[in-house]
Write a protein that holds these residues in place. Sequence first.
Motif, PDB file in Angstrom:
ATOM      1  N   ALA A   1       0.829  -1.209   0.000  1.00 15.27           N
ATOM      2  CA  ALA A   1       0.000   0.000   0.000  1.00 15.27           C
ATOM      3  C   ALA A   1       0.859   1.253   0.000  1.00 15.27           C
ATOM      4  CB  ALA A   1      -0.926  -0.008   1.212  1.00 15.27           C
ATOM      5  N   LEU A   2       1.955   1.242   0.759  1.00 15.63           N
ATOM      6  CA  LEU A   2       2.849   2.401   0.780  1.00 15.63           C
ATOM      7  C   LEU A   2       3.525   2.623  -0.574  1.00 15.63           C
ATOM      8  CD1 LEU A   2       4.617   2.166   4.262  1.00 15.63           C
ATOM      9  CD2 LEU A   2       3.244   4.075   3.414  1.00 15.63           C
ATOM     10  N   LEU A   3       3.833   1.540  -1.246  1.00 12.94           N
ATOM     11  CA  LEU A   3       4.512   1.647  -2.534  1.00 12.94           C
ATOM     12  C   LEU A   3       3.542   1.829  -3.697  1.00 12.94           C
ATOM     13  CD1 LEU A   3       7.265  -1.108  -2.091  1.00 12.94           C
ATOM     14  CD2 LEU A   3       7.490   1.371  -1.809  1.00 12.94           C
ATOM     15  N   GLY A   4       2.253   1.923  -3.390  1.00 15.74           N
ATOM     16  CA  GLY A   4       1.267   2.146  -4.435  1.00 15.74           C
ATOM     17  C   GLY A   4       0.984   0.932  -5.276  1.00 15.74           C
ATOM     18  N   ARG A   5       1.307  -0.263  -4.754  1.00 20.83           N
ATOM     19  CA  ARG A   5       1.077  -1.490  -5.521  1.00 20.83           C
ATOM     20  C   ARG A   5      -0.268  -2.116  -5.224  1.00 20.83           C
ATOM     21  NH1 ARG A   5       7.052  -4.013  -4.239  1.00 20.83           N
ATOM     22  NH2 ARG A   5       8.250  -2.447  -5.408  1.00 20.83           N
ATOM     23  N   GLY A   6      -0.964  -1.576  -4.230  1.00 19.96           N
ATOM     24  CA  GLY A   6      -2.302  -2.090  -3.942  1.00 19.96           C
ATOM     25  C   GLY A   6      -3.286  -1.634  -5.001  1.00 19.96           C
ATOM     26  N   THR A   7      -4.358  -2.345  -5.142  1.00 25.51           N
ATOM     27  CA  THR A   7      -5.383  -2.003  -6.132  1.00 25.51           C
ATOM     28  C   THR A   7      -6.462  -1.149  -5.481  1.00 25.51           C
ATOM     29  OG1 THR A   7      -5.000  -4.111  -7.247  1.00 25.51           O
ATOM     30  CG2 THR A   7      -7.029  -2.929  -7.797  1.00 25.51           C
ATOM     31  N   PRO A   8      -6.557   0.133  -5.829  1.00 27.52           N
ATOM     32  CA  PRO A   8      -7.607   0.977  -5.238  1.00 27.52           C
ATOM     33  C   PRO A   8      -8.992   0.447  -5.607  1.00 27.52           C
ATOM     34  CG  PRO A   8      -5.950   2.289  -6.415  1.00 27.52           C
ATOM     35  CD  PRO A   8      -5.714   0.865  -6.779  1.00 27.52           C
ATOM     36  N   ARG A   9      -9.873   0.394  -4.640  1.00 26.62           N
ATOM     37  CA  ARG A   9     -11.225  -0.096  -4.885  1.00 26.62           C
ATOM     38  C   ARG A   9     -12.242   0.849  -4.238  1.00 26.62           C
ATOM     39  NH1 ARG A   9     -10.924  -6.062  -2.646  1.00 26.62           N
ATOM     40  NH2 ARG A   9      -9.794  -4.940  -1.023  1.00 26.62           N
ATOM     41  N   PRO A  10     -12.337   2.060  -4.795  1.00 29.11           N
ATOM     42  CA  PRO A  10     -13.245   3.041  -4.189  1.00 29.11           C
ATOM     43  C   PRO A  10     -14.694   2.587  -4.186  1.00 29.11           C
ATOM     44  CG  PRO A  10     -12.465   3.792  -6.329  1.00 29.11           C
ATOM     45  CD  PRO A  10     -11.650   2.595  -5.977  1.00 29.11           C
ATOM     46  N   ARG A  11     -15.123   1.876  -5.244  1.00 27.00           N
ATOM     47  CA  ARG A  11     -16.512   1.419  -5.279  1.00 27.00           C
ATOM     48  C   ARG A  11     -16.780   0.401  -4.173  1.00 27.00           C
ATOM     49  NH1 ARG A  11     -17.932   0.547 -11.737  1.00 27.00           N
ATOM     50  NH2 ARG A  11     -17.672   2.746 -12.361  1.00 27.00           N
ATOM     51  N   VAL A  12     -15.825  -0.495  -3.972  1.00 28.32           N
ATOM     52  CA  VAL A  12     -15.981  -1.485  -2.901  1.00 28.32           C
ATOM     53  C   VAL A  12     -16.034  -0.779  -1.547  1.00 28.32           C
ATOM     54  CG1 VAL A  12     -14.889  -3.443  -1.725  1.00 28.32           C
ATOM     55  CG2 VAL A  12     -14.864  -3.309  -4.229  1.00 28.32           C
ATOM     56  N   GLY A  13     -15.173   0.231  -1.375  1.00 28.08           N
ATOM     57  CA  GLY A  13     -15.158   0.973  -0.123  1.00 28.08           C
ATOM     58  C   GLY A  13     -16.465   1.688   0.134  1.00 28.08           C
ATOM     59  N   ARG A  14     -17.003   2.324  -0.893  1.00 31.36           N
ATOM     60  CA  ARG A  14     -18.275   3.027  -0.729  1.00 31.36           C
ATOM     61  C   ARG A  14     -19.407   2.044  -0.441  1.00 31.36           C
ATOM     62  NH1 ARG A  14     -16.151   6.342  -4.976  1.00 31.36           N
ATOM     63  NH2 ARG A  14     -17.214   5.058  -6.550  1.00 31.36           N
ATOM     64  N   ALA A  15     -19.381   0.903  -1.130  1.00 30.18           N
ATOM     65  CA  ALA A  15     -20.430  -0.092  -0.904  1.00 30.18           C
ATOM     66  C   ALA A  15     -20.349  -0.660   0.509  1.00 30.18           C
ATOM     67  CB  ALA A  15     -20.312  -1.217  -1.933  1.00 30.18           C
ATOM     68  N   ALA A  16     -19.122  -0.948   0.963  1.00 29.03           N
ATOM     69  CA  ALA A  16     -18.959  -1.488   2.316  1.00 29.03           C
ATOM     70  C   ALA A  16     -19.362  -0.466   3.368  1.00 29.03           C
ATOM     71  CB  ALA A  16     -17.509  -1.925   2.528  1.00 29.03           C
ATOM     72  N   ALA A  17     -18.969   0.792   3.152  1.00 29.98           N
ATOM     73  CA  ALA A  17     -19.346   1.845   4.101  1.00 29.98           C
ATOM     74  C   ALA A  17     -20.863   2.015   4.135  1.00 29.98           C
ATOM     75  CB  ALA A  17     -18.668   3.154   3.712  1.00 29.98           C
ATOM     76  N   ALA A  18     -21.500   1.997   2.967  1.00 35.98           N
ATOM     77  CA  ALA A  18     -22.953   2.130   2.919  1.00 35.98           C
ATOM     78  C   ALA A  18     -23.632   0.955   3.624  1.00 35.98           C
ATOM     79  CB  ALA A  18     -23.427   2.211   1.470  1.00 35.98           C
TER      80      ALA A  18
END
Length: 313
Positions: free
Chosen positions: A262-279
């Motif tokens: 995550a620090l090196l930017g190798r993680g896959t951003p998943r904003p939709r998953v994050g929004r769905a999980a938060a909702a």
Amino acid sequence: MIYAVWVPLLTPFVAVPAARRLADALPPVRAVRLLAATGIGLALCGLLALALLVVPGATRFPAVSSFGDLVGPLSAIAPAAAVPLAAAALAVLVGCAVAVARASRRHWAQLHRPARPGRTEGELAVVRDNRPDAYALPGRPGTSGRIVVTTGMLRALDPDERDALLAHERAHLAGRHHLYLAAVELAALCHPALRSLRAPMGYALERCADEAAAAAVGDRRIAARAIGRAALAARAAEGEERPRPRVALGAAVGPVPRRVAALLGRGTPRPRVGRAAAAALLACLVVSGAAALDATSDLHSSIEVAQGEAPHH
């Protein structure tokens, strides 16, 4: 009430799968806050539901019935099930209260426990020990806490990496991260499903400190290298590791490869998953709270009927 009261007790089983996705899919600070709110909110709603289950059975006893000026039985739960259900709910409530009290006392006792003998410079305590170790030991209210690091860990890192490691531990102290961890720990004592929040909360807290360390040293690669090397050094001496206080937080724990990626930017951003999980989590909190309030209102109406009054809505 008979149906709504069970919703807060079942909702955590639905919420936890969504909570596991937050730590990677949301910014760490937002993930920490939402996980803490989820744990505390669902635990409180569950405790309220248990308390509501106690009342109908308790009113079957003449002493309680006369105390509440009841002229008839509550109709919320069938008579044959009311007393056993109330006894079981009361036993669970008492067990939760005892467990929470013990955990709170243990947490308080471990705050700012004196470090092993060593050199102390302000917030930093350097312990003469060849075993690599470093952690943040929070303090009681009004105190800043302390960073404990062994000479073995200092020797294992380069100067820039030491700065990143200390910045990481300093972020734990500044953010009072132990309070978030304690909140989830206490919530887990109130409902078994909430135990699964511990891992994502621990990971999210370490990610918060990782990002703070990267910002402090101005280089994400140095921060990632420091975390990786600290974890490898600590793991090499794992068989000799001394137990830490439960309230301590350290850089060399948890899923280090995920944090480094995550620090090196190798993680896959998943904003939709994050929004769905938060909702999903927010929906669980709303549903659980609404059901608890609905069950409370129904019980209140049942008590008014049992007192010979017309229920107020």
